[in-house]
Design an enzyme around this catalytic site. Structure first.
Site, mmCIF file in Angstrom:
data_model
loop_
_atom_site.group_PDB
_atom_site.id
_atom_site.type_symbol
_atom_site.label_atom_id
_atom_site.label_comp_id
_atom_site.label_asym_id
_atom_site.label_seq_id
_atom_site.Cartn_x
_atom_site.Cartn_y
_atom_site.Cartn_z
ATOM 1 N N HIS A 164 0.867 -1.231 0.478
ATOM 2 C CA HIS A 164 -0.317 -0.462 -0.305
ATOM 3 C C HIS A 164 0.609 1.423 -0.268
ATOM 4 C CE1 HIS A 164 0.591 -0.283 4.726
ATOM 5 N NE2 HIS A 164 0.134 1.187 4.286
ATOM 6 N N ASP A 211 0.032 -7.624 1.721
ATOM 7 C CA ASP A 211 0.282 -6.379 1.070
ATOM 8 C C ASP A 211 1.681 -6.837 1.375
ATOM 9 O OD1 ASP A 211 -0.635 -3.161 1.730
ATOM 10 O OD2 ASP A 211 0.695 -3.517 3.820
ATOM 11 N N SER A 294 4.781 2.423 8.039
ATOM 12 C CA SER A 294 4.222 1.127 7.416
ATOM 13 C C SER A 294 4.881 0.459 6.408
ATOM 14 C CB SER A 294 2.480 2.414 6.416
ATOM 15 O OG SER A 294 1.221 1.820 6.986
#
Length: 391
Positions: A164, A211, A294
């Site tokens: 992402h 992811d 992230s």
């Protein structure tokens, strides 16, 4: 401007200004320097870091993206043999203007509950800490990633992060990695150095379900940076505790601890096992994560990476969960070379479930017996003993 030098070479300069910004970085969508050419990028005021490039920085993707310079005006300077100008490719298409990141006010920093990796809590995790970095994409800092080992243990520069974070194939060349961006003092949550950098990558694998994004950097990190390659566990064993090493809000590197067992769920689900693609952190016992964390690695109780941060609601002042894409699931991913880890991180198909964290430049060579070989006899021999064995 172009000018001719007494040596017969030519010098080209371009001045790039961004009034009142905190930093500047440049993106060249076309970059190819002929042999013997040199490109310098430096603050126009004459003080600060100088970025230097030559033909060894040419990459197959034909791009160059620079780290930041802490100035509002830079000079781009090219020196070249005029006979080779026809080979030159140099097109500046992006100017990143820093309004935060390096040089920001402390009030804009990540939450105060974050734990600087220089603190004592990080002492048992120094090798793992050295594998993690913040990176920029297209000139703006965005996420965290880490160097990962493979079963060949050959130091191939694989860098993992999250899908992402949008590092697609066309943008992978613009990745700039900042190593060792850490607070120099515990609790400072600031003052990190931006000097240890490298630019460029190619996309190797991506899979949205877990992811996953795997990049290969254009070159191995400079040995002077002290970068380690993190080990991993691809088994289906669920961690009994976990540690996250990350860059909250893309600020200085932090470490967080979860002392309780994790659960297997779907993304942003509290129901186990769900689709079985993610590991769920119930809540952090020390520290937290934030946007910018992230893509950062999650280590299990045995110091192996078991996933990368996808998202969650964790923050200073709450006990909300986080979800990590599970390494175990990413191993086979979508079943193709471009959507899984297995063929990249186990190139010869050993089937190993785990690999250790390594220092690719820290190998040592030992010889025993250390006392050496001593022998005696008359001139021309015989000698006693007449042989020995070294290991």
């Amino acid at each position: 401007t172009w000018e001719s030098l007494p040596s017969g070479r030519q010098l080209w300069r371009l001045r790039v200004s961004g009034p009142d910004v905190l930093s500047l970085n440049l993106g060249f969508s076309r970059f190819w320097l002929p042999a013997g050419s040199r490109l310098l990028i430096y603050p126009a005021a004459g003080e600060g870091r100088i970025l230097a490039y030559d033909e060894t920085d040419n990459a197959p993707h034909g791009q160059l993206w620079t780290p930041v310079l802490l100035t509002d005006e830079v000079v781009v300077e090219l020196e070249i043999d005029p006979a080779l100008r026809w080979q030159l490719e140099l097109e500046l298409t992006s100017v990143g203007r820093g309004y935060r990141f390096f040089g920001e006010d402390l009030e804009a920093k990540a939450g105060a509950c974050n734990i600087d990796v220089i603190c004592s809590q990080g002492d048992d995790w120094r090798d793992e800490i050295a594998s993690v970095a913040v990176y920029s994409l297209g000139g703006g800092t965005i996420c965290t990633g880490w160097m990962t080992n493979n079963t060949a243990q050959d130091g191939r520069p694989y860098f993992m992060t999250a899908y992402h974070c949008n590092v697609r194939a066309n943008w992978a060349p613009s990745v700039v990695v900042y190593w060792n961006f850490e607070s120099p003092e515990c609790g400072m949550q600031g003052g990190g150095s931006y000097e240890d950098t490298q630019s460029g990558s190619v996309l190797r694998a991506e899979w949205a379900t877990s992811d996953l994004t795997l990049l290969e950097l254009d070159e191995v990190p400079d040995p002077a940076f002290g970068v380690k390659y993190a080990g991993w566990d691809r088994s289906d064993a669920v961690p009994t505790s976990a540690v996250a090493i990350h860059h909250p809000s893309t600020d200085e590197k932090s470490i967080s601890f979860e002392d309780d067992p994790l659960t297997v769920t779907s993304y942003k689900s509290n129901v186990s096992p769900g689709d079985g693609t993610h590991l769920r952190i119930g809540d952090w016992d020390e520290g937290t994560t934030e946007p910018g964390s992230s893509g950062s690695p999650l280590f299990n109780q045995d110091r192996y990476v078991v996933g990368q941060l996808h998202g969650g609601a964790a923050a200073c002042g709450n006990n909300e969960p986080d979800w990590y894409g599970w390494f175990h699931v990413s191993w086979e991913g979508g079943g193709t070379d471009g959507s899984r880890l297995s063929n990249w991180l186990d190139p010869s198909g050993t089937g190993e479930l785990t690999v250790e964290t390594i220092d690719p430049f820290g190998a040592s060579f030992g010889v025993s017996p250390a006392a050496g070989f001593e022998s005696a006899g008359i001139v021309g021999g015989p000698f006693d003993p007449d042989q020995t064995v070294y290991t």
